[in-house]
Design an enzyme around this catalytic site. Structure first.
Site, PDB file in Angstrom:
ATOM      1  N   HIS A 195     -30.027  -4.390 -21.482  1.00  0.00           N
ATOM      2  CA  HIS A 195     -30.170  -3.584 -22.702  1.00  0.00           C
ATOM      3  C   HIS A 195     -31.079  -2.386 -22.472  1.00  0.00           C
ATOM      4  O   HIS A 195     -30.812  -1.281 -22.931  1.00  0.00           O
ATOM      5  CB  HIS A 195     -30.786  -4.436 -23.825  1.00  0.00           C
ATOM      6  CG  HIS A 195     -29.887  -5.535 -24.284  1.00  0.00           C
ATOM      7  ND1 HIS A 195     -30.346  -6.675 -24.850  1.00  0.00           N
ATOM      8  CD2 HIS A 195     -28.552  -5.637 -24.243  1.00  0.00           C
ATOM      9  CE1 HIS A 195     -29.324  -7.456 -25.148  1.00  0.00           C
ATOM     10  NE2 HIS A 195     -28.228  -6.847 -24.792  1.00  0.00           N
ATOM     11  N   GLU A 437      -9.865  -7.230  -6.803  1.00  0.00           N
ATOM     12  CA  GLU A 437     -11.309  -7.353  -6.579  1.00  0.00           C
ATOM     13  C   GLU A 437     -11.690  -8.729  -6.044  1.00  0.00           C
ATOM     14  O   GLU A 437     -12.865  -9.085  -6.012  1.00  0.00           O
ATOM     15  CB  GLU A 437     -12.088  -6.996  -7.848  1.00  0.00           C
ATOM     16  CG  GLU A 437     -11.605  -7.653  -9.117  1.00  0.00           C
ATOM     17  CD  GLU A 437     -12.380  -7.189 -10.348  1.00  0.00           C
ATOM     18  OE1 GLU A 437     -13.416  -6.521 -10.218  1.00  0.00           O
ATOM     19  OE2 GLU A 437     -11.940  -7.529 -11.465  1.00  0.00           O
ATOM     20  N   ASP A 461     -16.867  -6.049  -6.902  1.00  0.00           N
ATOM     21  CA  ASP A 461     -16.638  -7.485  -6.753  1.00  0.00           C
ATOM     22  C   ASP A 461     -16.006  -7.828  -5.415  1.00  0.00           C
ATOM     23  O   ASP A 461     -16.341  -8.854  -4.819  1.00  0.00           O
ATOM     24  CB  ASP A 461     -15.756  -8.005  -7.900  1.00  0.00           C
ATOM     25  CG  ASP A 461     -16.591  -8.283  -9.137  1.00  0.00           C
ATOM     26  OD1 ASP A 461     -17.640  -8.932  -8.997  1.00  0.00           O
ATOM     27  OD2 ASP A 461     -16.211  -7.837 -10.229  1.00  0.00           O
ATOM     28  N   CYS A 508     -11.980   1.911  -8.243  1.00  0.00           N
ATOM     29  CA  CYS A 508     -12.918   2.144  -9.339  1.00  0.00           C
ATOM     30  C   CYS A 508     -14.277   1.475  -9.104  1.00  0.00           C
ATOM     31  O   CYS A 508     -15.116   1.450  -9.990  1.00  0.00           O
ATOM     32  CB  CYS A 508     -12.315   1.697 -10.670  1.00  0.00           C
ATOM     33  SG  CYS A 508     -11.927  -0.050 -10.706  1.00  0.00           S
TER      34      CYS A 508
HETATM   35  C1  PEP Z   1     -15.619  -3.743  -9.585  1.00  0.00           C
HETATM   36  O1  PEP Z   1     -15.777  -4.955  -9.505  1.00  0.00           O
HETATM   37  O2  PEP Z   1     -15.571  -2.981  -8.602  1.00  0.00           O
HETATM   38  C2  PEP Z   1     -15.486  -3.092 -10.894  1.00  0.00           C
HETATM   39  C3  PEP Z   1     -15.226  -1.815 -10.997  1.00  0.00           C
HETATM   40  O3  PEP Z   1     -15.673  -3.854 -11.998  1.00  0.00           O
HETATM   41  P1  PEP Z   1     -17.118  -4.295 -12.530  1.00  0.00           P
HETATM   42  O4  PEP Z   1     -18.147  -3.479 -11.823  1.00  0.00           O
HETATM   43  O5  PEP Z   1     -17.090  -4.052 -13.993  1.00  0.00           O
HETATM   44  O6  PEP Z   1     -17.167  -5.747 -12.180  1.00  0.00           O
HETATM   45 MG    MG Z   2     -15.364  -6.255 -11.154  1.00  0.00          MG
END
Ligand code: PEP
Ligand code: MG
Length: 589
Positions: A195, A437, A461, A508
């Site tokens: 937070h 992932e 991940d 991403c």
């Molecule tokens: C990832 O795991 O790379 C991802 C983009 O998702 P998050 O960071 O939300 O787990």
């Molecule tokens: Mg992820």
């Protein structure tokens, strides 16, 4: 002089005097009361709690007014949660009982009950509960301050601009900061999604969290430097270091200004290949920041933040409004909505009667949704309804088996049938893809590609599951890297599978926003990167400085290395070659 590394959560460099905020070891006056005083002491206690509830309501309204649209509302929800805690009878009744049976003053009863509750949360041992413990300590401080008669906290009495240093800052403390007086902050605890980090970003002050021991090393009044770009805190810097950081501050603001000039230029390599730079967002209003930074749309909308910032389950309308708002802000640019990635460190542990022993390998993400179908369907209905307003895609996270993908698609089909029956409009051709992932998905990418319309590789991940390194554990952070050849091999396999099946493969994970990896990612074949919006200009600058054959040569060379160290060293050297004066100085790894 001492250098401490933490997690950079809000960008910028600040140099100033440290203001050390102690923990809640506020002096608690002990007093034994007479039985005849019990009623009046309980009345004192109730009045203090009521006064804090009033304060929190005021703070909530102020936050809503002051902070950026959207984030202000999100941050204000934290205060709603605090108010809820203070009204909870399971906390208040034992406090009153303590006064009555132990004949102690209200201060002691309050302090002991709050500490007991905080300890219970801490002993649960995970990040979500530690966050709750800090919320409880914040409330403890507030109620005690009322009882002790301290009307204003130390924080609001600041006379000169300072850098706040604390073991942990609660959202309440962070939001009460006067931005003219608090230049930045550094804390021992906290992560990117705590937070406090969310509020720090909202009020836009440089911040570094997760420094582990900064509050022990720093003394009140010390000069410190907080570098919110690299996550470094320099304690008692010498003159030379201060001078260096001053120069860097200046250079960095000039560099940022020069990057702003790239906003409307295309992210095209020198030989004419367009690289789509999309933003990763957590809240609808961030879509504005994606556009302001020259992004091509949103490649990852982490919708679970709708849950994380609220103490109730979001309704279909809550989902729908958030999606429509994002679509409208994007003005026709694409939006990839990731379905709820709850679990692990997010939300479900917070609410579970029995937290999981190994939550990152537990009931997380798509697994959670498939076991909580009504939550999942509510979200899918909202996404499909919103799809008529603009170009959206649906993306399922953490898929590890084909059965999960098929089941998720079946549920989506059910939802569409329901909407048909109700005569509700939606776009029937919304593309459906998965995040890759988990190693099992990466290794079976060819199979997944037969039933997915796109892939987005989530390296955050994928790295942790491939290398067996917890992404949130600072003790093994040195082992956590996207440059490990095993990770790169998996990424290559996914790209290959995507090419064969002629489906889009984007990335991403955080490495998409790290300058170090840009050439490698282009060389491997990525044409869409989704990243934190503030990094888009920097990555665009690199894209515009390189050509594809050069990146492909680099990727081939990287493929010949057998260790992550070799990969990182080589990538650093190559990056320095293309932009020694600027980009090369801000290497993330
Ligand atoms: C990832 O795991 O790379 C991802 C983009 O998702 P998050 O960071 O939300 O787990
Ligand atoms: Mg992820």
């Amino acid at each position: 002089m001492e250098l401490i590394r933490g997690i950079a959560v809000a960008p910028g460099i600040v140099i100033g005097r440290a203001f050390l905020l102690g923990e809640s070891e506020q002096h608690v006056p002990h007093r034994t009361i007479a039985p005849t005083e019990v009623t009046s002491e309980i009345a004192r206690l109730d009045a203090a709690v009521a006064a804090v509830i009033d304060d929190l309501r005021g703070l909530k309204e102020r936050t809503e007014r002051q902070l950026a649209d959207g984030v202000g509302t999100e941050a204000a929800k934290i205060f709603e949660f605090h108010i809820g805690l203070l009204k909870d009878r399971t906390l208040l009744v034992p406090m009153r009982k303590r006064v009555e049976t132990k004949l102690v003053n209200a201060e002691v009863a309050v302090a002991e009950e709050f500490q007991k509750l905080a300890q219970q949360f801490r002993s649960m041992g995970n990040e979500v509960f530690r966050q709750k413990a800090s919320d409880v300590i914040d409330l403890d401080r507030r109620v005690l301050a009322k009882l002790i008669g301290e009307t204003e906290s130390r924080l609001s009495n600041l006379r000169e601009p300072v850098i706040l240093v604390a073991h942990e800052l609660t959202p309440g403390q962070t939001a009460s900061m006067d931005r003219k007086k608090v230049l930045g902050c550094a804390t021992d605890l906290g992560g990117r999604t705590s937070h406090t980090s969310i509020v720090a970003r909202a009020i836009d002050i440089p911040a570094v969290v997760g420094c582990q021991r900064v509050s022990k090393v720093v003394e009140d009044g010390d000069t410190i430097i907080v570098d919110g770009d690299t996550g470094i805190v320099v304690v008692r810097p010498d003159e030379r270091t201060i001078e260096q950081y001053r120069l860097q501050q200046e250079k960095f603001s000039e560099f940022r200004a020069s990057l702003r000039a790239l906003r409307d230029l295309p992210a095209t390599t020198t030989d004419g290949t367009h690289i789509r730079l999309m933003g990763n967002i957590e809240f609808p209003h961030e879509a504005e920041s994606v556009l302001a930074n020259g992004g091509d749309g949103v490649g990852l909308y982490r919708t679970e933040f709708l849950f994380l910032m609220s103490d109730r389950e979001p309704s279909e309308e809550d989902h729908y409004n958030a999606y429509v708002k994002t679509i409208e802000l994007l003005g026709g640019k694409p939006l990839t909505i990731r379905t709820l990635d709850l679990g692990a460190d997010k939300y479900t542990q917070q609410r579970a009667a029995e937290p999981e022993r190994n939550p990152f390998l537990g009931l997380r993400s798509i697994r959670y949704c498939l076991q909580n179908k009504s939550i999942f369907k509510t979200q899918l209905r909202a996404i499909m309804r919103a799809s008529v307003h603009g170009p959206v895609k649906v993306m399922f996270p953490l898929v590890s088996t084909m059965m999960e993908l098929r089941e998720a698609k079946l549920i989506l089909r059910d939802v569409c049938e329901e909407l048909d029956e109700e005569g509700v409009k939606y776009r029937a051709d919304v593309p459906i893809g998965i995040m890759v992932e988990v190693p099992s998905a990466a290794l079976m990418a060819r199979t997944f590609a037969t039933e997915s319309q796109f892939f987005s590789i989530g390296t955050n991940d994928l790295i942790q599951y491939t290398l067996a390194v917890d992404r949130g554990n600072e003790k093994v952070a040195h082992l956590y890297t996207g440059a490990h050849p095993a990770v790169l091999q998996l990424v290559k396999g996914v790209l290959r599978a995507g090419r064969r099946a002629r489906i889009d493969v984007s990335i991403c994970g955080e490495i998409a926003g790290e300058a170090l990896y840009t050439m490698l990612l282009i060389g491997l074949g990525f044409r869409t990167l989704s990243l934190v919006p503030s990094q888009i200009p920097l990555i665009k600058r690199i894209v515009r400085s390189v050509d594809v054959p050069q990146c492909e040569r680099l990727a081939r060379k990287v493929g010949s290395f057998d260790s992550e160290r070799q990969v990182v060293t080589y990538l650093r050297d190559e990056l320095r070659k293309i932009d020694p004066a600027n980009v090369g100085s801000w290497l993330a790894e």
